[in-house]
Design a protein around this motif. Structure first.
Motif, PDB file in Angstrom:
ATOM      1  N   THR A 106       0.853  -1.187   0.000  1.00  0.00           N
ATOM      2  CA  THR A 106       0.000   0.000   0.000  1.00  0.00           C
ATOM      3  C   THR A 106       0.885   1.232   0.000  1.00  0.00           C
ATOM      4  O   THR A 106       1.897   1.281   0.702  1.00  0.00           O
ATOM      5  CB  THR A 106      -0.913   0.024   1.242  1.00  0.00           C
ATOM      6  OG1 THR A 106      -1.846  -1.059   1.159  1.00  0.00           O
ATOM      7  CG2 THR A 106      -1.695   1.330   1.334  1.00  0.00           C
ATOM      8  N   THR A 107       0.519   2.221  -0.813  1.00  0.00           N
ATOM      9  CA  THR A 107       1.278   3.470  -0.890  1.00  0.00           C
ATOM     10  C   THR A 107       0.322   4.645  -0.797  1.00  0.00           C
ATOM     11  O   THR A 107      -0.588   4.768  -1.618  1.00  0.00           O
ATOM     12  CB  THR A 107       2.074   3.552  -2.205  1.00  0.00           C
ATOM     13  OG1 THR A 107       2.909   2.401  -2.325  1.00  0.00           O
ATOM     14  CG2 THR A 107       2.946   4.804  -2.224  1.00  0.00           C
ATOM     15  N   THR A 108       0.543   5.490   0.194  1.00  0.00           N
ATOM     16  CA  THR A 108      -0.311   6.659   0.389  1.00  0.00           C
ATOM     17  C   THR A 108       0.517   7.930   0.331  1.00  0.00           C
ATOM     18  O   THR A 108       1.718   7.930   0.617  1.00  0.00           O
ATOM     19  CB  THR A 108      -1.053   6.597   1.738  1.00  0.00           C
ATOM     20  OG1 THR A 108      -0.084   6.565   2.804  1.00  0.00           O
ATOM     21  CG2 THR A 108      -1.929   5.360   1.826  1.00  0.00           C
ATOM     22  N   PHE A 109      -0.143   9.012  -0.040  1.00  0.00           N
ATOM     23  CA  PHE A 109       0.481  10.333  -0.089  1.00  0.00           C
ATOM     24  C   PHE A 109      -0.363  11.306   0.739  1.00  0.00           C
ATOM     25  O   PHE A 109      -1.589  11.200   0.789  1.00  0.00           O
ATOM     26  CB  PHE A 109       0.563  10.843  -1.530  1.00  0.00           C
ATOM     27  CG  PHE A 109       1.388   9.970  -2.441  1.00  0.00           C
ATOM     28  CD1 PHE A 109       2.761  10.080  -2.473  1.00  0.00           C
ATOM     29  CD2 PHE A 109       0.775   9.029  -3.265  1.00  0.00           C
ATOM     30  CE1 PHE A 109       3.523   9.278  -3.304  1.00  0.00           C
ATOM     31  CE2 PHE A 109       1.517   8.220  -4.107  1.00  0.00           C
ATOM     32  CZ  PHE A 109       2.900   8.349  -4.127  1.00  0.00           C
ATOM     33  N   GLY A 110       0.297  12.278   1.362  1.00  0.00           N
ATOM     34  CA  GLY A 110      -0.423  13.288   2.118  1.00  0.00           C
ATOM     35  C   GLY A 110      -0.925  12.778   3.460  1.00  0.00           C
ATOM     36  O   GLY A 110      -0.747  11.611   3.827  1.00  0.00           O
ATOM     37  N   GLU A 111      -1.599  13.670   4.166  1.00  0.00           N
ATOM     38  CA  GLU A 111      -2.136  13.328   5.477  1.00  0.00           C
ATOM     39  C   GLU A 111      -3.513  13.948   5.659  1.00  0.00           C
ATOM     40  O   GLU A 111      -3.874  14.906   4.963  1.00  0.00           O
ATOM     41  CB  GLU A 111      -1.196  13.822   6.587  1.00  0.00           C
ATOM     42  CG  GLU A 111       0.190  13.175   6.569  1.00  0.00           C
ATOM     43  CD  GLU A 111       1.076  13.697   7.679  1.00  0.00           C
ATOM     44  OE1 GLU A 111       0.645  14.623   8.399  1.00  0.00           O
ATOM     45  OE2 GLU A 111       2.200  13.185   7.826  1.00  0.00           O
ATOM     46  N   GLY A 112      -4.249  13.421   6.626  1.00  0.00           N
ATOM     47  CA  GLY A 112      -5.549  13.979   6.959  1.00  0.00           C
ATOM     48  C   GLY A 112      -6.492  14.027   5.779  1.00  0.00           C
ATOM     49  O   GLY A 112      -6.657  13.047   5.047  1.00  0.00           O
ATOM     50  N   GLU A 113      -7.120  15.192   5.574  1.00  0.00           N
ATOM     51  CA  GLU A 113      -8.078  15.343   4.478  1.00  0.00           C
ATOM     52  C   GLU A 113      -7.419  15.230   3.117  1.00  0.00           C
ATOM     53  O   GLU A 113      -8.091  14.950   2.119  1.00  0.00           O
ATOM     54  CB  GLU A 113      -8.795  16.691   4.595  1.00  0.00           C
ATOM     55  CG  GLU A 113      -9.686  16.822   5.828  1.00  0.00           C
ATOM     56  CD  GLU A 113     -10.372  18.170   5.879  1.00  0.00           C
ATOM     57  OE1 GLU A 113     -10.079  19.011   4.991  1.00  0.00           O
ATOM     58  OE2 GLU A 113     -11.195  18.378   6.782  1.00  0.00           O
ATOM     59  N   ASN A 114      -6.099  15.458   3.044  1.00  0.00           N
ATOM     60  CA  ASN A 114      -5.377  15.403   1.774  1.00  0.00           C
ATOM     61  C   ASN A 114      -4.768  14.024   1.508  1.00  0.00           C
ATOM     62  O   ASN A 114      -4.043  13.849   0.536  1.00  0.00           O
ATOM     63  CB  ASN A 114      -4.267  16.454   1.757  1.00  0.00           C
ATOM     64  CG  ASN A 114      -4.814  17.867   1.815  1.00  0.00           C
ATOM     65  OD1 ASN A 114      -5.832  18.171   1.191  1.00  0.00           O
ATOM     66  ND2 ASN A 114      -4.152  18.736   2.577  1.00  0.00           N
ATOM     67  N   LYS A 115      -5.051  13.068   2.372  1.00  0.00           N
ATOM     68  CA  LYS A 115      -4.482  11.735   2.211  1.00  0.00           C
ATOM     69  C   LYS A 115      -5.065  11.051   0.978  1.00  0.00           C
ATOM     70  O   LYS A 115      -6.274  11.051   0.769  1.00  0.00           O
ATOM     71  CB  LYS A 115      -4.767  10.896   3.458  1.00  0.00           C
ATOM     72  CG  LYS A 115      -4.094   9.527   3.439  1.00  0.00           C
ATOM     73  CD  LYS A 115      -4.337   8.798   4.749  1.00  0.00           C
ATOM     74  CE  LYS A 115      -3.665   7.434   4.763  1.00  0.00           C
ATOM     75  NZ  LYS A 115      -3.891   6.734   6.057  1.00  0.00           N
ATOM     76  N   PHE A 116      -4.168  10.473   0.189  1.00  0.00           N
ATOM     77  CA  PHE A 116      -4.584   9.786  -1.047  1.00  0.00           C
ATOM     78  C   PHE A 116      -3.855   8.454  -1.134  1.00  0.00           C
ATOM     79  O   PHE A 116      -2.630   8.398  -0.978  1.00  0.00           O
ATOM     80  CB  PHE A 116      -4.260  10.635  -2.270  1.00  0.00           C
ATOM     81  CG  PHE A 116      -4.434   9.912  -3.577  1.00  0.00           C
ATOM     82  CD1 PHE A 116      -5.697   9.588  -4.048  1.00  0.00           C
ATOM     83  CD2 PHE A 116      -3.333   9.547  -4.336  1.00  0.00           C
ATOM     84  CE1 PHE A 116      -5.862   8.906  -5.247  1.00  0.00           C
ATOM     85  CE2 PHE A 116      -3.477   8.875  -5.537  1.00  0.00           C
ATOM     86  CZ  PHE A 116      -4.760   8.556  -5.985  1.00  0.00           C
ATOM     87  N   THR A 117      -4.589   7.393  -1.362  1.00  0.00           N
ATOM     88  CA  THR A 117      -3.996   6.058  -1.483  1.00  0.00           C
ATOM     89  C   THR A 117      -3.857   5.711  -2.958  1.00  0.00           C
ATOM     90  O   THR A 117      -4.855   5.490  -3.649  1.00  0.00           O
ATOM     91  CB  THR A 117      -4.853   5.008  -0.761  1.00  0.00           C
ATOM     92  OG1 THR A 117      -5.000   5.386   0.616  1.00  0.00           O
ATOM     93  CG2 THR A 117      -4.185   3.639  -0.822  1.00  0.00           C
ATOM     94  N   ALA A 118      -2.619   5.668  -3.435  1.00  0.00           N
ATOM     95  CA  ALA A 118      -2.353   5.401  -4.852  1.00  0.00           C
ATOM     96  C   ALA A 118      -2.301   3.914  -5.153  1.00  0.00           C
ATOM     97  O   ALA A 118      -2.663   3.486  -6.251  1.00  0.00           O
ATOM     98  CB  ALA A 118      -1.038   6.064  -5.262  1.00  0.00           C
ATOM     99  N   VAL A 119      -1.830   3.115  -4.194  1.00  0.00           N
ATOM    100  CA  VAL A 119      -1.755   1.662  -4.347  1.00  0.00           C
ATOM    101  C   VAL A 119      -2.382   1.034  -3.110  1.00  0.00           C
ATOM    102  O   VAL A 119      -2.041   1.403  -1.988  1.00  0.00           O
ATOM    103  CB  VAL A 119      -0.296   1.190  -4.510  1.00  0.00           C
ATOM    104  CG1 VAL A 119      -0.212  -0.335  -4.510  1.00  0.00           C
ATOM    105  CG2 VAL A 119       0.309   1.750  -5.792  1.00  0.00           C
ATOM    106  N   LYS A 120      -3.308   0.085  -3.327  1.00  0.00           N
ATOM    107  CA  LYS A 120      -4.113  -0.449  -2.226  1.00  0.00           C
ATOM    108  C   LYS A 120      -3.948  -1.964  -2.091  1.00  0.00           C
ATOM    109  O   LYS A 120      -4.451  -2.733  -2.906  1.00  0.00           O
ATOM    110  CB  LYS A 120      -5.595  -0.123  -2.449  1.00  0.00           C
ATOM    111  CG  LYS A 120      -5.895   1.365  -2.595  1.00  0.00           C
ATOM    112  CD  LYS A 120      -7.363   1.601  -2.944  1.00  0.00           C
ATOM    113  CE  LYS A 120      -7.646   3.079  -3.147  1.00  0.00           C
ATOM    114  NZ  LYS A 120      -9.054   3.328  -3.548  1.00  0.00           N
ATOM    115  N   ASN A 121      -3.200  -2.382  -1.082  1.00  0.00           N
ATOM    116  CA  ASN A 121      -3.111  -3.799  -0.708  1.00  0.00           C
ATOM    117  C   ASN A 121      -2.867  -4.713  -1.910  1.00  0.00           C
ATOM    118  O   ASN A 121      -3.578  -5.708  -2.109  1.00  0.00           O
ATOM    119  CB  ASN A 121      -4.386  -4.243   0.014  1.00  0.00           C
ATOM    120  CG  ASN A 121      -4.602  -3.489   1.309  1.00  0.00           C
ATOM    121  OD1 ASN A 121      -3.671  -3.297   2.092  1.00  0.00           O
ATOM    122  ND2 ASN A 121      -5.826  -3.027   1.542  1.00  0.00           N
ATOM    123  N   VAL A 122      -1.858  -4.396  -2.692  1.00  0.00           N
ATOM    124  CA  VAL A 122      -1.578  -5.181  -3.898  1.00  0.00           C
ATOM    125  C   VAL A 122      -0.723  -6.399  -3.566  1.00  0.00           C
ATOM    126  O   VAL A 122       0.292  -6.301  -2.875  1.00  0.00           O
ATOM    127  CB  VAL A 122      -0.857  -4.315  -4.952  1.00  0.00           C
ATOM    128  CG1 VAL A 122      -0.298  -5.191  -6.073  1.00  0.00           C
ATOM    129  CG2 VAL A 122      -1.821  -3.289  -5.525  1.00  0.00           C
TER     130      VAL A 122
END
Length: 265
Positions: A8-24
């Motif tokens: 899993t790869t996420t960017f940002g935090e809080g309201e700006n958090k975005f998950t680019a890759v999810k449990n691959v």
């Protein structure tokens, strides 16, 4: 050869958090050509960079030949990356260096002596049939030649793995076929495990052994390319069926003003 576990790869935090890759979870066989396909924003390039930790995953494991790259220190990781070459979409060549000097760069960073790195760079250029362009600068080369220079640069470190991020999106269709032929020949002759990220299904059909379909950060389907030739086979997901289609479908409207309203609203 390559095993991704719950990456899993996420960017940002809080309201700006975005998950680019999810449990691959992904397994790529040694010596294969593995395609990763999906629309823009599906997470393909991020996942590719997870493999050599150019983009470090937030969680999960990245195993290459049984070694978890996530557990290595910086020095150990640099050593492992020597076995992983990478080809970028936009070539990333230095305009003030000749073709052979561009190919030598990775060896220079590794501290390889000048004479040895020049010899190895010339050998890599020979693999992509550009020995005669060794002294040319990028501005003197076509798009296809630039991409072949970037292939030679990736090969010069004698990698076991080759990561290709949209390697044909910056060249024309005829050049695409040439670039893919070189990648196919390199895989066949040198046994280098090759992973290609693209949004072009025709690229995958031309070269890959297996394809992983990504949507919204997840791998939603995988299948062997030979399955496409089997009677009655079709991907299980709608995104998979759409991507293997060679057709472009447009919505037809009855009234001109309906189209205008849709476009300009």
């Amino acid at each position: 050869m390559i095993h991704l576990q719950d990456v899993t790869t996420t960017f940002g935090e809080g309201e700006n958090k975005f998950t680019a890759v999810k449990n691959v979870n992904l397994d790529i066989a040694q010596g294969s050509i593995h395609g990763i396909i999906g629309f823009s924003g599906a997470g393909k390039s991020t996942l590719l960079r997870n493999i050599n930790l150019l983009q470090r995953p937030t969680s999960g494991k990245v195993l290459v030949e049984g070694i978890d790259l996530m557990s290595l220190n910086e020095e150990e990781l640099r050593a492992q990356r020597h076995q992983i070459g990478m080809i970028f979409q936009h070539f990333n060549l230095l305009n003030n260096r000749t073709a052979v000097q561009n190919v030598e760069l990775n060896l220079k960073f590794q501290g390889v002596p000048k004479r040895e790195r020049r010899q190895r760079a010339l050998e890599a250029l020979s693999v992509v049939d550009l020995s005669d362009k060794a002294s040319a600068y990028p501005g003197q080369l076509s798009g296809g030649q630039k991409q072949r220079i970037s292939i030679a640069r990736a090969l010069v470190t004698e990698p076991k793995i080759l990561l290709c991020d949209e390697p044909t999106s910056a060249v024309d269709p005829r050049t695409t076929a040439s670039v893919l032929q070189y990648l196919s020949d390199i895989n066949a002759n040198l046994g280098i495990t090759t992973i290609i990220v693209t949004h072009e299904m025709n690229v995958i059909k031309a070269i890959a052994d297996k394809v992983s379909v990504m949507e919204d950060g997840s791998v939603v389907e995988e299948f062997e390319l030979r399955s496409l030739k089997e009677p009655g086979f079709e991907p299980q997901t709608s995104i998979g069926r759409y991507l293997i289609s060679d057709e472009i479908s447009l919505q037809r409207r009855n009234k001109t003003n309906e189209l205008a309203t849709s476009v300009f609203a």
